[in-house]
Design an enzyme around this catalytic site. Sequence first.
Site, PDB file in Angstrom:
ATOM      1  N   HIS A 153       0.817  -1.100   0.033  1.00 54.56           N
ATOM      2  CA  HIS A 153      -0.099   0.005   0.012  1.00 54.56           C
ATOM      3  C   HIS A 153       0.996   1.209   0.004  1.00 54.56           C
ATOM      4  CE1 HIS A 153      -2.512   2.972   2.336  1.00 54.56           C
ATOM      5  NE2 HIS A 153      -3.246   3.004   1.107  1.00 54.56           N
ATOM      6  N   SER A 154       0.651   2.139  -0.731  1.00 56.89           N
ATOM      7  CA  SER A 154       1.204   3.602  -0.826  1.00 56.89           C
ATOM      8  C   SER A 154       2.720   3.248  -0.950  1.00 56.89           C
ATOM      9  CB  SER A 154       0.829   4.305   0.109  1.00 56.89           C
ATOM     10  OG  SER A 154       1.194   5.669   0.260  1.00 56.89           O
ATOM     11  N   TYR A 155       3.620   3.910  -0.010  1.00 55.21           N
ATOM     12  CA  TYR A 155       4.900   3.806   0.029  1.00 55.21           C
ATOM     13  C   TYR A 155       5.447   2.416  -0.138  1.00 55.21           C
ATOM     14  CZ  TYR A 155       9.301   2.817   2.688  1.00 55.21           C
ATOM     15  OH  TYR A 155      10.346   2.493   3.379  1.00 55.21           O
TER      16      TYR A 155
END
Length: 241
Positions: free
Chosen positions: A76-78
Amino acid sequence: MATFLLVHGAWHSGRSWERVVPLLETAGHRVFAPSLTGHGDKVHLAGPGVGLDTHVDDVVRLITEEDLDDVVLVGHSYAGLVISSTANRVPERVAHLVYLDAMVPEDGESAIDVQPLTRRLVELAERSESGWRVPPLPEQPAPFGLFGVTDPADVAWLRGTLSDQPVRCLREPVRLDNPAVDAIPRTHIHNVGATPAGIVRRPVPPVQPNGTAAQVWELPTGHDCMITMPAELTGLLLKLA
């Protein structure tokens, strides 16, 4: 039975998956949702020396110590950076890469390259008293909320789980120099609810590195879909099991 390894994004912890893990387990699958070094139960380990490579080591160590194979690796994300470098290290153990509203890097890129807004956060942190702490993004008025979470109870809960992100995580480059990574199928899940100004998403090329057509799914919610739409997210992940 599939094995899901869920990797949280910057500032978050393994707790961000609390609504998804039991749904996957009830469907009969094995699930791991660790907190990366410096977050959650490992927040006491945070420091200027913690970087992207530290987090990749965390995930690779879990995979090898638990002897996991055919892993559906969700970032998720980073954590799109984390799962990319993890797959570079142990491609033979990864069955599928899932980029969940995530940064999708090329070899040698850092978070700053993939998400330019990050540069400003890093510069502010480096000029701060600590020199390395990047605090979580502030809550914004609806519909943006706190990482896309707007329900007051959920916002309060989420805020209590967040911790500062070390600058080095956002500066260290991804390693994608193992040709075996290209053979791993990918799925991109985009959260297409309200997006704060300055956040950019790279277009997904129509063809995956393995030569097959790109697979892109969408959820009509904000960034932290594991909190706002856990059942719908789980339904998508189960398609990969």
